[in-house]
Design an enzyme around this catalytic site. Sequence first.
Site, PDB file in Angstrom:
ATOM      1  N   CYS A   1      38.063  24.894  38.561  1.00 20.27           N
ATOM      2  CA  CYS A   1      37.555  23.877  38.989  1.00 20.27           C
ATOM      3  C   CYS A   1      39.213  23.107  39.609  1.00 20.27           C
ATOM      4  CB  CYS A   1      36.490  22.795  38.472  1.00 20.27           C
ATOM      5  SG  CYS A   1      35.004  23.359  38.479  1.00 20.27           S
TER       6      CYS A   1
ATOM      7  N   ARG B   1      43.112  29.504  41.758  1.00 19.74           N
ATOM      8  CA  ARG B   1      42.210  29.201  40.658  1.00 19.74           C
ATOM      9  C   ARG B   1      41.163  30.003  39.988  1.00 19.74           C
ATOM     10  NH1 ARG B   1      44.637  23.947  37.468  1.00 19.74           N
ATOM     11  NH2 ARG B   1      42.392  23.742  37.212  1.00 19.74           N
TER      12      ARG B   1
ATOM     13  N   TRP C   1      33.712  26.170  40.604  1.00 20.77           N
ATOM     14  CA  TRP C   1      33.821  27.375  40.068  1.00 20.77           C
ATOM     15  C   TRP C   1      32.151  27.307  39.165  1.00 20.77           C
ATOM     16  CZ3 TRP C   1      33.122  29.236  34.659  1.00 20.77           C
ATOM     17  CH2 TRP C   1      33.622  30.748  35.024  1.00 20.77           C
TER      18      TRP C   1
ATOM     19  N   ASN D   1      36.221  18.516  36.909  1.00 19.09           N
ATOM     20  CA  ASN D   1      36.116  19.301  35.847  1.00 19.09           C
ATOM     21  C   ASN D   1      36.555  19.193  35.108  1.00 19.09           C
ATOM     22  OD1 ASN D   1      37.870  19.873  38.345  1.00 19.09           O
ATOM     23  ND2 ASN D   1      39.609  20.176  37.911  1.00 19.09           N
ATOM     24  N   GLY D   2      35.281  20.260  34.161  1.00 23.42           N
ATOM     25  CA  GLY D   2      34.512  20.254  33.359  1.00 23.42           C
ATOM     26  C   GLY D   2      33.521  20.592  32.693  1.00 23.42           C
TER      27      GLY D   2
ATOM     28  N   GLU E   1      44.252  46.905  28.059  1.00 23.73           N
ATOM     29  CA  GLU E   1      44.873  45.477  29.310  1.00 23.73           C
ATOM     30  C   GLU E   1      44.565  46.558  30.484  1.00 23.73           C
ATOM     31  OE1 GLU E   1      44.525  43.230  30.194  1.00 23.73           O
ATOM     32  OE2 GLU E   1      46.103  42.381  31.781  1.00 23.73           O
TER      33      GLU E   1
ATOM     34  N   LYS F   1      41.677  45.151  33.235  1.00 28.99           N
ATOM     35  CA  LYS F   1      42.446  45.358  34.974  1.00 28.99           C
ATOM     36  C   LYS F   1      41.584  45.826  36.004  1.00 28.99           C
ATOM     37  CE  LYS F   1      44.416  42.891  34.714  1.00 28.99           C
ATOM     38  NZ  LYS F   1      44.861  41.778  33.809  1.00 28.99           N
TER      39      LYS F   1
ATOM     40  N   GLU G   1      37.726  43.789  36.503  1.00 22.52           N
ATOM     41  CA  GLU G   1      37.952  42.330  37.062  1.00 22.52           C
ATOM     42  C   GLU G   1      38.441  42.573  38.936  1.00 22.52           C
ATOM     43  OE1 GLU G   1      41.090  39.760  34.413  1.00 22.52           O
ATOM     44  OE2 GLU G   1      42.259  41.077  34.881  1.00 22.52           O
TER      45      GLU G   1
ATOM     46  N   HIS H   1      33.182  58.922  18.634  1.00 23.70           N
ATOM     47  CA  HIS H   1      32.098  58.368  17.005  1.00 23.70           C
ATOM     48  C   HIS H   1      31.209  57.806  18.359  1.00 23.70           C
ATOM     49  CE1 HIS H   1      34.065  58.511  13.319  1.00 23.70           C
ATOM     50  NE2 HIS H   1      34.716  58.590  13.853  1.00 23.70           N
TER      51      HIS H   1
ATOM     52  N   LYS I   1      41.262  32.044  37.547  1.00 26.40           N
ATOM     53  CA  LYS I   1      42.590  31.479  36.851  1.00 26.40           C
ATOM     54  C   LYS I   1      43.011  31.021  35.608  1.00 26.40           C
ATOM     55  CE  LYS I   1      47.107  33.275  37.486  1.00 26.40           C
ATOM     56  NZ  LYS I   1      47.185  34.402  36.609  1.00 26.40           N
TER      57      LYS I   1
END
Length: 610
Positions: free
Chosen positions: A2, A27, A75, A99-100, A483, A487, A490, A506, A605
């Site tokens: 947000c 963001r 968001w 926000n929050g 990573e 990526k 995402e 395994h 973000k």
Amino acid sequence: MCGIVGAVAERNITAILVEGLKRLEYRGYDSAGVAVYTNDEKLERLRRPGKVSELEQALAEEALVGRLGIAHTRWATHGAPCERNAHPHFSGDLAVVHNGIIENHEALREQLKALGYVFTSDTDTEVIAHLLNHKLKDLRDLAVALKATVKELHGAYGLAVISAQQPDRLVAARSGSPLVIGLGLGENFLASDQLALRQVTDRFMYLEEGDIAEIRRDSVQIWDVAGQAVERQTVQYSDGAEAADKGEFRHYMLKEIHEQPSVVQRTLEGRLSQNQVLVQAFGPQAAELFAKVRNVQIVACGTSYHAGMVARYWLEELAGIPCQVEVASEFRYRKVVVQPDTLFVTISQSGETADTLAALRNAKELGFLASLAICNVGISSLVRESDLTLLTQAGREIGVASTKAFTTQLVGLLLLTLSLGQVRGSLAAGVEATLVEELRRLPTRLGEALAMDSTVEKIAELFAEKNHTLFLGRGAQFPVAMEGALKLKEISYIHAEAYPAGELKHGPLALVDNDMPVVTVAPNNELLEKLKSNLQEVRARGGELIVFADEKAGMTNGEGTHVVQMPHIHDILSPILYTVPLQLLSYYVAVLKGTDVDQPRNLAKSVTVE
Ligand code: G6P
């Protein structure tokens, strides 16, 4: 996540608010809205699900003109991302953006309903609007009513409020979500990130935890958590408005991938002598504190957590220091046993990630030796609250999927490893000088890896129709594989998992067939032969292999095996170099799939709520 923008001025502020929201788009968000006290002396709002451009379009058809306003990108946490749930939320003639997360919103909602307030959204924020409205009836003054309101809120908030009853001010409160006041001449602003306001001012005042602010055109009044009037320092930026410019690149992510040689260079600048790392790069008390360190605890989230996982290999192998790494959301809620003389290290691009910040705050109660933040934002909460800091010099990162922040974090963590080893005398002879030399060559090596851009673009075609991918790595390449998988999922939405190559038998081998490409990174080290055997196991099951291999690894293209030759690099630095082709791979797969590369769905973000 947000974003908040607010303005009180003599001129029409709607365009300023919308421009601020655009600057916060990176963001991540899923709806946007604006409320303005219009020149007709009415509080009006427009909200739209989707992008800020849709709000802008709506404003073009139905202009809101006024000198006081607040705006928000949401968001979704409580309630779907639709117009009804978008901020600002109204109660009577006041408007709130938040926000929050308010944790006790359900109990408050029941109390407010009993008082006759009618809820029109599913959000926790609407509770704040009604509660404030209720307090205002007795208390009259907006800032006084806000002080009384926040006393009843549990959770995290950055709040901005305007009211048609007191249209000469906006009021704000910060607890757990950052807010900054932008200072103008005869006009003042508010935002969750100074970047939102760089088009109107270069002077800022950061609110601290628990602060309440009353912002008028020509004055700013701040009260601290105890209700005392306080002054907060004004910070002036001299570098002009930061351009958010993609330059020649189609996406910010690609631009940021290509910036890696220069930002790695910048991260090294001033931190190396001829053949040593300058320990004071971590702060004046670093040498004294590092001499006492016997253990390291690293805590981070997302990509930053992967950087921490690589650092564990380095700290144990090079500096002989035991190291634990944990995601912040787990660490913060666990009973932790702290070994004596443990350095607490947080890693964060933004320095505002809610879980990482909370973990740092908890750590202060747990008896750690000291805290160190490896962070990309010098004015962040994480940096302000840590004993020691190493700033990565990645510059502003806009793509939600982190790239250059990660590689500069790795550089910072290698500097940390060498510094700790140097001060404690635990490095093998000659290692530091060799690695300092190698670090100096790293920007050139990264440039060589980037030159493989078009080779990787071709390989990406193998993935466009696939639904699942496996990433394999051994040793410090295992977090690199993690990573790489992160990526890919995402930004291309292809399911991707990473495994240490030795774990293949395994479980994950059961998934391997010709629909499941297997990506692996193969530097020329003592694990290479073992890795080659693992790859044979994949080939034997019809799995298609994509291998990024050291030019000296003796691996070549073959049936179902695509080998991309990587420039040779010292094994310790290989996680930094091998990250680059994996970033490019996910980028090109996402472009082929036509996804929103810079702002992938559902992601943010800066994750300022837990
Ligand atoms: C979000 C971002 C990631 C980032 C993570 C941690 O999930 O999308 O790119 O790695 O947060 O953020 P931080 O700012 O603490 O590194």
